[in-house]
Design a protein around this motif. Structure first.
Motif, PDB file in Angstrom:
ATOM      1  N   PHE A  22       0.853  -1.183   0.000  1.00 34.14           N
ATOM      2  CA  PHE A  22       0.000   0.000   0.000  1.00 34.14           C
ATOM      3  C   PHE A  22       0.887   1.229   0.000  1.00 34.14           C
ATOM      4  O   PHE A  22       1.899   1.270   0.697  1.00 34.14           O
ATOM      5  CB  PHE A  22      -0.911   0.012   1.231  1.00 34.14           C
ATOM      6  CG  PHE A  22      -2.147  -0.816   1.059  1.00 34.14           C
ATOM      7  CD1 PHE A  22      -3.343  -0.234   0.668  1.00 34.14           C
ATOM      8  CD2 PHE A  22      -2.114  -2.187   1.276  1.00 34.14           C
ATOM      9  CE1 PHE A  22      -4.477  -1.006   0.495  1.00 34.14           C
ATOM     10  CE2 PHE A  22      -3.240  -2.963   1.097  1.00 34.14           C
ATOM     11  CZ  PHE A  22      -4.431  -2.372   0.709  1.00 34.14           C
ATOM     12  N   GLU A  23       0.493   2.193  -0.817  1.00 32.63           N
ATOM     13  CA  GLU A  23       1.267   3.413  -0.881  1.00 32.63           C
ATOM     14  C   GLU A  23       0.495   4.517  -0.164  1.00 32.63           C
ATOM     15  O   GLU A  23      -0.640   4.824  -0.524  1.00 32.63           O
ATOM     16  CB  GLU A  23       1.486   3.792  -2.354  1.00 32.63           C
ATOM     17  CG  GLU A  23       2.645   4.716  -2.540  1.00 32.63           C
ATOM     18  CD  GLU A  23       2.919   4.999  -4.015  1.00 32.63           C
ATOM     19  OE1 GLU A  23       2.497   4.184  -4.863  1.00 32.63           O
ATOM     20  OE2 GLU A  23       3.531   6.034  -4.287  1.00 32.63           O
ATOM     21  N   LYS A  55      -4.988  -9.803   7.316  1.00 38.18           N
ATOM     22  CA  LYS A  55      -5.846 -10.946   6.993  1.00 38.18           C
ATOM     23  C   LYS A  55      -6.938 -10.585   5.987  1.00 38.18           C
ATOM     24  O   LYS A  55      -7.198 -11.343   5.059  1.00 38.18           O
ATOM     25  CB  LYS A  55      -6.448 -11.561   8.268  1.00 38.18           C
ATOM     26  CG  LYS A  55      -7.253 -10.609   9.135  1.00 38.18           C
ATOM     27  CD  LYS A  55      -7.566 -11.234  10.488  1.00 38.18           C
ATOM     28  CE  LYS A  55      -8.611 -10.444  11.264  1.00 38.18           C
ATOM     29  NZ  LYS A  55      -8.231  -9.064  11.595  1.00 38.18           N
ATOM     30  N   SER A  56      -7.559  -9.423   6.159  1.00 36.71           N
ATOM     31  CA  SER A  56      -8.608  -9.028   5.214  1.00 36.71           C
ATOM     32  C   SER A  56      -8.023  -8.698   3.855  1.00 36.71           C
ATOM     33  O   SER A  56      -8.614  -9.017   2.824  1.00 36.71           O
ATOM     34  CB  SER A  56      -9.377  -7.808   5.743  1.00 36.71           C
ATOM     35  OG  SER A  56     -10.192  -8.188   6.815  1.00 36.71           O
ATOM     36  N   VAL A  57      -6.856  -8.063   3.846  1.00 33.91           N
ATOM     37  CA  VAL A  57      -6.198  -7.735   2.570  1.00 33.91           C
ATOM     38  C   VAL A  57      -5.869  -9.022   1.820  1.00 33.91           C
ATOM     39  O   VAL A  57      -6.053  -9.116   0.606  1.00 33.91           O
ATOM     40  CB  VAL A  57      -4.931  -6.886   2.819  1.00 33.91           C
ATOM     41  CG1 VAL A  57      -4.168  -6.669   1.527  1.00 33.91           C
ATOM     42  CG2 VAL A  57      -5.309  -5.543   3.435  1.00 33.91           C
ATOM     43  N   THR A  58      -5.425 -10.022   2.544  1.00 28.11           N
ATOM     44  CA  THR A  58      -5.158 -11.329   1.924  1.00 28.11           C
ATOM     45  C   THR A  58      -6.419 -11.866   1.261  1.00 28.11           C
ATOM     46  O   THR A  58      -6.389 -12.321   0.112  1.00 28.11           O
ATOM     47  CB  THR A  58      -4.665 -12.333   2.993  1.00 28.11           C
ATOM     48  OG1 THR A  58      -3.527 -11.786   3.634  1.00 28.11           O
ATOM     49  CG2 THR A  58      -4.319 -13.664   2.366  1.00 28.11           C
ATOM     50  N   ALA A  59      -7.539 -11.792   1.985  1.00 29.20           N
ATOM     51  CA  ALA A  59      -8.800 -12.313   1.460  1.00 29.20           C
ATOM     52  C   ALA A  59      -9.233 -11.534   0.218  1.00 29.20           C
ATOM     53  O   ALA A  59      -9.647 -12.121  -0.782  1.00 29.20           O
ATOM     54  CB  ALA A  59      -9.879 -12.240   2.533  1.00 29.20           C
ATOM     55  N   LEU A  60      -9.117 -10.215   0.275  1.00 30.66           N
ATOM     56  CA  LEU A  60      -9.537  -9.388  -0.859  1.00 30.66           C
ATOM     57  C   LEU A  60      -8.660  -9.637  -2.083  1.00 30.66           C
ATOM     58  O   LEU A  60      -9.125  -9.542  -3.217  1.00 30.66           O
ATOM     59  CB  LEU A  60      -9.504  -7.904  -0.473  1.00 30.66           C
ATOM     60  CG  LEU A  60     -10.567  -7.450   0.537  1.00 30.66           C
ATOM     61  CD1 LEU A  60     -10.328  -6.013   0.965  1.00 30.66           C
ATOM     62  CD2 LEU A  60     -11.968  -7.597  -0.031  1.00 30.66           C
ATOM     63  N   SER A  61      -7.386  -9.976  -1.843  1.00 24.04           N
ATOM     64  CA  SER A  61      -6.471 -10.232  -2.965  1.00 24.04           C
ATOM     65  C   SER A  61      -6.938 -11.407  -3.802  1.00 24.04           C
ATOM     66  O   SER A  61      -6.729 -11.438  -5.014  1.00 24.04           O
ATOM     67  CB  SER A  61      -5.068 -10.552  -2.458  1.00 24.04           C
ATOM     68  OG  SER A  61      -4.627  -9.563  -1.591  1.00 24.04           O
ATOM     69  N   ILE A  62      -7.547 -12.383  -3.156  1.00 24.12           N
ATOM     70  CA  ILE A  62      -7.957 -13.595  -3.862  1.00 24.12           C
ATOM     71  C   ILE A  62      -8.927 -13.245  -4.989  1.00 24.12           C
ATOM     72  O   ILE A  62      -8.867 -13.813  -6.073  1.00 24.12           O
ATOM     73  CB  ILE A  62      -8.567 -14.611  -2.873  1.00 24.12           C
ATOM     74  CG1 ILE A  62      -7.483 -15.068  -1.886  1.00 24.12           C
ATOM     75  CG2 ILE A  62      -9.174 -15.803  -3.609  1.00 24.12           C
ATOM     76  CD1 ILE A  62      -8.007 -15.870  -0.725  1.00 24.12           C
ATOM     77  N   LEU A  63      -9.814 -12.287  -4.733  1.00 25.19           N
ATOM     78  CA  LEU A  63     -10.743 -11.866  -5.779  1.00 25.19           C
ATOM     79  C   LEU A  63     -10.252 -10.606  -6.491  1.00 25.19           C
ATOM     80  O   LEU A  63     -10.992  -9.968  -7.218  1.00 25.19           O
ATOM     81  CB  LEU A  63     -12.124 -11.638  -5.169  1.00 25.19           C
ATOM     82  CG  LEU A  63     -12.861 -12.916  -4.784  1.00 25.19           C
ATOM     83  CD1 LEU A  63     -14.150 -12.613  -4.060  1.00 25.19           C
ATOM     84  CD2 LEU A  63     -13.143 -13.763  -6.012  1.00 25.19           C
ATOM     85  N   LEU A  65      -9.667  -7.678  -5.293  1.00 24.04           N
ATOM     86  CA  LEU A  65     -10.500  -6.551  -4.893  1.00 24.04           C
ATOM     87  C   LEU A  65      -9.696  -5.498  -4.121  1.00 24.04           C
ATOM     88  O   LEU A  65     -10.266  -4.656  -3.442  1.00 24.04           O
ATOM     89  CB  LEU A  65     -11.677  -7.037  -4.028  1.00 24.04           C
ATOM     90  CG  LEU A  65     -12.707  -7.908  -4.747  1.00 24.04           C
ATOM     91  CD1 LEU A  65     -13.725  -8.452  -3.754  1.00 24.04           C
ATOM     92  CD2 LEU A  65     -13.417  -7.125  -5.834  1.00 24.04           C
ATOM     93  N   ILE A  66      -8.390  -5.549  -4.212  1.00 20.61           N
ATOM     94  CA  ILE A  66      -7.553  -4.560  -3.530  1.00 20.61           C
ATOM     95  C   ILE A  66      -7.782  -3.185  -4.164  1.00 20.61           C
ATOM     96  O   ILE A  66      -7.696  -3.059  -5.388  1.00 20.61           O
ATOM     97  CB  ILE A  66      -6.053  -4.939  -3.657  1.00 20.61           C
ATOM     98  CG1 ILE A  66      -5.792  -6.290  -3.021  1.00 20.61           C
ATOM     99  CG2 ILE A  66      -5.158  -3.878  -3.056  1.00 20.61           C
ATOM    100  CD1 ILE A  66      -5.973  -6.326  -1.545  1.00 20.61           C
ATOM    101  N   PRO A  67      -8.113  -2.190  -3.363  1.00 16.59           N
ATOM    102  CA  PRO A  67      -8.375  -0.877  -3.938  1.00 16.59           C
ATOM    103  C   PRO A  67      -7.115  -0.260  -4.538  1.00 16.59           C
ATOM    104  O   PRO A  67      -6.160   0.036  -3.833  1.00 16.59           O
ATOM    105  CB  PRO A  67      -8.898  -0.061  -2.752  1.00 16.59           C
ATOM    106  CG  PRO A  67      -8.373  -0.748  -1.537  1.00 16.59           C
ATOM    107  CD  PRO A  67      -8.250  -2.185  -1.902  1.00 16.59           C
ATOM    108  N   GLY A  68      -7.103  -0.080  -5.878  1.00 16.78           N
ATOM    109  CA  GLY A  68      -5.973   0.559  -6.538  1.00 16.78           C
ATOM    110  C   GLY A  68      -6.238   2.042  -6.639  1.00 16.78           C
ATOM    111  O   GLY A  68      -7.355   2.479  -6.393  1.00 16.78           O
ATOM    112  N   PRO A  69      -5.302   2.858  -6.989  1.00 17.68           N
ATOM    113  CA  PRO A  69      -3.891   2.524  -7.216  1.00 17.68           C
ATOM    114  C   PRO A  69      -3.088   2.473  -5.913  1.00 17.68           C
ATOM    115  O   PRO A  69      -1.894   2.217  -5.951  1.00 17.68           O
ATOM    116  CB  PRO A  69      -3.410   3.685  -8.091  1.00 17.68           C
ATOM    117  CG  PRO A  69      -4.256   4.843  -7.661  1.00 17.68           C
ATOM    118  CD  PRO A  69      -5.570   4.286  -7.189  1.00 17.68           C
ATOM    119  N   VAL A  70      -3.761   2.734  -4.789  1.00 19.65           N
ATOM    120  CA  VAL A  70      -3.055   2.756  -3.503  1.00 19.65           C
ATOM    121  C   VAL A  70      -2.492   1.375  -3.176  1.00 19.65           C
ATOM    122  O   VAL A  70      -1.325   1.218  -2.827  1.00 19.65           O
ATOM    123  CB  VAL A  70      -4.005   3.211  -2.375  1.00 19.65           C
ATOM    124  CG1 VAL A  70      -3.285   3.259  -1.047  1.00 19.65           C
ATOM    125  CG2 VAL A  70      -4.611   4.563  -2.709  1.00 19.65           C
TER     126      VAL A  70
END
Lengths: 338, 334
Positions: A22-23, A55-63, A65-70
């Protein structure tokens, strides 16, 4: 598709060396730092840790769904039924979301559209993924509301989410997540916003309704929830996996000092009373992670090597790994002995 | 000040510190342009309990049961409609605001959210000495006083010029605790003091509260939704459901052998790592959800969800029945 999935070591999901950055104004940090785990068909894996551990970021990565560009997935592989989800074109991923992998969030009121009636939202989800006419989809949605034990399902189909209690809304979310019979359900703190008596009802529902081969990735901060729901556990601390193993291994013979401290510090309903065994210090901010082992500042067993190197995930028993240089010595001792 | 407290405790040693009887806090429901009162939310309804000096009473229940309103009523943040709450022999319900101001020194509250309960524009020195300055209790410099308080709650003494946002959740709750004990109170309402904290920090704060109780001779009303937390800190526990206390008594008795059907259901729903899981243990899960406190069920309020319902339950609201060490509000224990 299932054949392909089975061909891949029998694993449904295989996360390997995931790195998510995350930036922010203060700089770049790793929210997830080299996380690996796998889920077998039919298994419930608990990903447990405190707020901010990743843990939640890991879960979101699977789909994805990580909010970009941050936020950015900076490395690693996520294989689902043999396909690398990080390489998949967006259109293919769209088919997987909701159909093959569904999600249950902590706040059902935020996950449901406030503008549309419950029935319409369910029907839309069904028709997006299945060739079904409206009437059949409506019928299927109503049946699922009945299955998640919502009283008067026909009537509730016409309700707006705000007209339902938090527990009822979460039941709607569960119906939505289960009705397309996905291979994997990602549940992010699904009962944290609910009272314990409602939580118990929800656990029973999920257990009873999920297909035998449906897997669940359960994200939680609550060791009690892990105990009730999971077959295997991965404990996260400060962006990394501290320890993973079967439910029995983690609760009966924890090998990582963080897991041991956490289990010893939780107030028990029954048994010993009085002062709790607290872990000293606090979770560091990602900009202040210590070198080497992230837990070493708070660890009663830390020594020189912990500052110099990141401990690898040592195998202490079959299927039981802990990222600690002292793991082999600790694994046999009861956690209260810290 | 110290002398007055002593006189109080000597003149009435057998009477409890806090004696609450049939307390009611109802909130009016208003409709229309004339704000006509069309009903009441019965947040706290006929509640009776007492707290001895030096004792911790746990108050458990699910969201909306009225436990927070009860705590706020005692502190004076809500106004009781009826009933009695004797604190050191003085009735909090009928107290004038001037008298209450005086009593405030002796009663404090710690809130659930450690950030929103601290003024972001005040530094720690001002936060923890504001009350002392109000009551003109400063002996020596304010700095010295603040530093002593910081040490007592396990914080860095030199941090008194910093602001709340510079601290972590656990540290902020320690600041709240420092402020609460700054006036040397007799009684503190702890309203979910660890619920917002990370699991690994919760134990530290619980331990701190237990230490301070001993060193300061404090009494707590410890409000929590988490029975496991309460079971570690409270000698006695009261279980609330829909505005009323349905069962009260020694904590270990309640947890090991709950009497009221609601208490049984509540305890059956709490995960207990290492013990039987839901589905493996005795089935006591309640059906449905809590009804609205604006229109509570007739008779016993739990009868709509109770697995042990009898003919009398919807008709007659049970009084508190005494059963060995406990009071139970259920017709089964007549």
């Amino acid at each position: 598709m299932m054949v392909e999935g089975k061909a891949h070591n029998g694993r449904l999901l295989d996360v390997e060396d995931l790195i998510v950055t995350f930036e922010t104004d203060e700089g770049i940090f790793r929210a997830v730092d080299g996380v690996s785990f796998a889920i077998e068909p039919g298994e419930v894996l608990g990903l447990v840790g405190e707020s901010g551990c990743g843990k939640s970021v890991t879960a979101l990565s699977i789909l994805r769904l990580i909010p970009g560009p941050v936020g950015k997935i900076a490395g690693g592989k996520i294989r689902f039924q043999g396909k690398d989800l990080l390489e998949l074109p967006a259109s293919k991923l769209h088919n997987i979301r909701g159909q093959e992998i569904s999600m249950i969030f902590q706040e059902p009121s935020a996950a449901l559209s406030p503008l549309h009636r419950v029935g319409r939202q369910l029907v839309e989800t069904i028709r997006l993924h299945r060739k079904m006419d409206k009437k059949a989809a409506w019928e299927m949605a109503r049946e699922w509301l009945a299955k998640v034990r919502i009283p008067d399902p026909e009537e509730r189909m016409y309700a707006y989410p705000y007209q339902l209690s938090g527990g009822m809304q979460q039941r709607v979310m569960i119906a939505m997540a289960l009705m397309l019979e996905p291979a994997l359900i990602i549940a992010d703190e699904p009962t944290t916003a609910l009272d314990v008596t409602i939580q118990a009802q929800i656990f029973k529902l999920i257990r009873g309704l999920k297909r035998k081969d449906t897997s669940i990735l359960l994200i939680t901060h609550d060791m009690g929830v892990v105990w009730e729901m999971c077959d295997r556990v991965a404990v996260m601390y400060a962006s990394r996996i501290a320890e993973k193993g079967t439910l029995e291994q983690i609760f009966n013979a924890p090998a990582h000092p963080y897991t041991r401290g956490l289990l010893a510090s939780i107030p028990k309903l029954t048994g010993a009373k009085g002062k709790l065994k607290a872990i000293r210090g606090q979770v560091p901010s990602p900009f202040e992670y210590p070198s080497g082992c992230h837990f070493r500042d708070r660890c009663p067993h830390a020594f020189d090597r912990c500052a110099a190197e990141v401990p690898p995930l040592y195998e202490v028993q079959e299927g039981h790994r802990a990222s600690c240089f002292a793991a082999h010595e600790l694994v046999g001792k009861p956690p209260e002995a810290e | 000040m110290a002398q007055i407290i002593q006189a109080d405790s000597i003149s009435a040693p057998p009477s409890p510190l806090l004696d609450v009887k049939d307390l009611k806090t109802w909130f009016p429901i208003q409709r229309g342009i004339f704000s006509k009162i069309v009903g009441h939310v019965r947040a706290v309804d006929r509640v009776t309990f007492s707290i001895q000096k030096g004792e911790t009473l746990g108050l458990v229940g699910e969201s909306g049961c009225g436990k927070t309103t009860l705590g706020r009523t005692l502190i004076g943040l809500e106004t009781a409609m009826e009933g009695q709450a004797l604190f050191n022999g003085r009735d909090l319900v009928t107290l004038s605001s001037r008298e209450r101001r005086h009593l405030r020194r002796q009663m404090q509250i710690i809130f659930q959210d450690p950030l929103s309960s601290l003024n972001p524009r005040m530094n720690i020195l001002d936060i923890v000495t504001e009350g002392i300055a109000q009551f003109k209790m400063v002996e020596g410099g304010r700095e010295d006083h603040a530093k002593r308080l910081m040490a007592e709650v396990g914080l860095d003494k030199e941090a008194i010029y910093r602001y709340p946002h510079e601290f972590s959740g656990g540290q902020r709750q320690r600041i709240n605790i420092a402020r609460a004990i700054s006036l040397r109170p007799d009684f503190i309402v702890c309203d979910e003091p660890v619920s917002a904290l990370d699991v690994s920090v919760q134990a530290q704060v619980i331990n701190l509260l237990m230490d301070l109780r001993k060193s300061h001779g404090l009494s707590y009303l410890f409000i929590s939704h988490d029975l496991s937390v309460v079971s570690n800190i409270a000698g006695r526990t009261a279980v609330m459901y829909l505005g009323t206390i349905v069962e009260q008594g020694p904590t270990s008795d309640i947890i090991e052998d709950p009497l009221h059907p609601y208490t049984k259901a509540l305890i059956a729903a709490v995960p207990d790592p290492g013990k039987a899981k839901i589905g493996e243990r005795e089935e006591r899960l309640v059906k449905g959800e809590t009804p609205s406190p604006a229109a509570p069920p007739s008779g016993c309020r739990f009868h709509t969800r109770c697995p042990d319902i009898m003919d009398i339950c919807p008709r007659v609201d049970p009084p508190d029945f005494s059963h060995e060490t406990r009071l139970v509000r259920c017709h089964l224990y007549k």
